[in-house]
Design an enzyme around this catalytic site. Sequence first.
Site, PDB file in Angstrom:
ATOM      1  N   LYS A 280       2.344  -4.036  16.044  1.00 23.71           N
ATOM      2  CA  LYS A 280       3.375  -3.449  15.187  1.00 23.71           C
ATOM      3  C   LYS A 280       4.499  -2.852  16.035  1.00 23.71           C
ATOM      4  CE  LYS A 280       0.561  -2.007  11.220  1.00 23.71           C
ATOM      5  NZ  LYS A 280       1.244  -2.877  10.242  1.00 23.71           N
ATOM      6  N   ARG A 354      -7.548  -7.363   4.916  1.00 21.46           N
ATOM      7  CA  ARG A 354      -8.185  -8.363   4.062  1.00 21.46           C
ATOM      8  C   ARG A 354      -9.401  -8.979   4.746  1.00 21.46           C
ATOM      9  NH1 ARG A 354      -2.635 -11.551   3.604  1.00 21.46           N
ATOM     10  NH2 ARG A 354      -1.949  -9.431   3.993  1.00 21.46           N
TER      11      ARG A 354
HETATM   12  N1  BES Z   1      -1.948  -1.492   7.161  1.00 24.41           N
HETATM   13  C1  BES Z   1      -0.956  -2.466   6.966  1.00 24.41           C
HETATM   14  C2  BES Z   1      -0.189  -2.303   5.673  1.00 24.41           C
HETATM   15  C3  BES Z   1       0.637  -1.047   5.543  1.00 24.41           C
HETATM   16  C4  BES Z   1       1.990  -1.072   5.807  1.00 24.41           C
HETATM   17  C5  BES Z   1       0.058   0.125   5.119  1.00 24.41           C
HETATM   18  C6  BES Z   1       2.752   0.064   5.672  1.00 24.41           C
HETATM   19  C7  BES Z   1       0.830   1.255   4.973  1.00 24.41           C
HETATM   20  C8  BES Z   1       2.168   1.235   5.243  1.00 24.41           C
HETATM   21  C9  BES Z   1      -1.588  -3.854   6.965  1.00 24.41           C
HETATM   22  O1  BES Z   1      -2.705  -4.000   7.746  1.00 24.41           O
HETATM   23  C10 BES Z   1      -0.560  -4.808   7.476  1.00 24.41           C
HETATM   24  O2  BES Z   1      -0.232  -4.670   8.617  1.00 24.41           O
HETATM   25  N2  BES Z   1      -0.102  -5.710   6.642  1.00 24.41           N
HETATM   26  C11 BES Z   1       0.874  -6.673   7.014  1.00 24.41           C
HETATM   27  C12 BES Z   1       0.427  -8.010   6.513  1.00 24.41           C
HETATM   28  C13 BES Z   1       1.246  -9.153   7.028  1.00 24.41           C
HETATM   29  C14 BES Z   1       1.031  -9.306   8.521  1.00 24.41           C
HETATM   30  C15 BES Z   1       0.839 -10.411   6.304  1.00 24.41           C
HETATM   31  C16 BES Z   1       2.194  -6.266   6.375  1.00 24.41           C
HETATM   32  O3  BES Z   1       2.203  -5.792   5.247  1.00 24.41           O
HETATM   33  O4  BES Z   1       3.212  -6.394   7.043  1.00 24.41           O
HETATM   34 MG    MG Z   2      -2.264  -4.465   9.741  1.00 23.32          MG
END
Ligand code: BES
Ligand code: MG
Length: 498
Positions: A280, A354
């Site tokens: 990230k 997921r």
């Molecule tokens: N934990 C994150 C989602 C999230 C984002 C929670 C902001 C709280 C605040 C999750 O694991 C994630 O990183 N999701 C990705 C999925 C994508 C890579 C398909 C996302 O939402 O960008």
């Molecule tokens: Mg994630």
Amino acid sequence: MKITVKKGKALEQKTACLVLGVFEGKYKDEALIGLDQQLDGVLSRATKSKEFVGGKGSFLLLHGGKQTVAERILLVGLGKESAFTLRSLRQVSSSTAKFLAEKQLGSFVLGFPQVEIKKTAFVSRVEAITEGVLLADYRYDRYLPKKQAEKSAVLDHVTLLISDSESPAIAKTAVATAQAIGAGVCFARDLVNAPGNLKSPEYMAMQAVAMAEQVGITAKLLNRRELERQGFGAMLGVAQGSVYEPYLIILEYQGGNAETKPVALVGKGVTFDAGGISLKPAEKMDEMKMDMGGAAAVLGTIMTAAKMKLPINLVAVVPAVENMPSGTAIRPGDILTSLSGKTIEVLNTDAEGRLILADALTYVGRYEPRVVIDVATLTGAVIVGLGNYAAGVLGNHNGLIQHLIKAGEASGERLWQLPLWEEYTELIKSDFADVKNTGGRAAGTITAAAFLQEFADDYCWAHLDIAGMAWEGNGRAGQPKGGTGFGVRVLVEYLRGI
Ligand code: BES
Ligand code: MG
Ligand code: ZN
């Protein structure tokens, strides 16, 4: 904080502060007229000059005179009577508690139980008031300098003043309910606020076990060896990048008879989500310690259910892992074999929630649950769609979804449904495995749910995406900056209704 219920007349209360609610433009009730007389027309003058007219969110703090029994009187604007709801009552109770706490007035008599709302039972109103006050009193101050921590925690004794026609016994039941809910929410908030260096999956497991002991429910843990033996390939795939050991946390509460099928709750327990190899960006990455907000919600819910002695059977399952980049981490392109036997192509290691939920959803099938609800901070996309005002809800059973939405309205934790048509499932088909873990940029919340659905095929299932709700970035009344404990209230409300 102590909360007591008392019958009596407002103007006869000997207290550091008497709190009265005032609807906009309505100054004619007995207490307000009496107060105006005792204070030589102060209230009349304040309303005439428009300094205080009862507008929503406004306060007028008065000091008592020779004729008043209370040392101070706080008038709280409730806004237009026609627009006032249980949600408003909860909010105004929080903002009042915050206002008084900031003035170091930790003991007061609250007249809000006498504020009526159309078609709303007394018991619900007292519950809302108590909940509002309790949640406003929450602090996560264990790492603050001692002085600052002491200053922030000042609510001491709140007396709920009920009218002569109402039953103190009913009010006390409502207070006890709100306390059980408050305990669950605050337990969840504490877990979310714990920093990632303290909050390993093992720490989560230990907190869950200690809580289970405290409320008298069963706890079971599966460690890495056991997860390997049983084949939790998707969950272990995420865990393999972290030096922390993964745990599957299982709590069982039996409030119904032994034959009744349980409700199963599954909560995403990523103690820190760095994204893995699909790392990230640095900005706000600190907030990813909240990626176990779903786990916190289901643990808080089972805690509250046990405290309330709800007549149901409940199981809460939390896959707890950390998602880190490292030489042992999974790579984009890796293929994992899940507990269900289905294979998963990992296209983005940041779509880890997921993966761990897939195995947990398969696992709860063993309970032959009557329904399964998973709660997860799953996608950034749900924040794009709904902001920080509602969680997304999706699932394979519309009746269940509608029940949850209703519970959301009643509890104040709003849910909004997104569709899960079969076309979306096409987007997660993989060229190399049964499914892939991302469906591209479009409809991110829905394709994530479509992925989960592949592992929730044996039972009634709903999914709450709470990514926009688990963390409060600014802080407001009833919700200081940090973990919110979102999910406990809507789930408890749902469970109370089944
Ligand atoms: N934990 C994150 C989602 C999230 C984002 C929670 C902001 C709280 C605040 C999750 O694991 C994630 O990183 N999701 C990705 C999925 C994508 C890579 C398909 C996302 O939402 O960008
Ligand atoms: Mg994630
Ligand atoms: Zn995540």
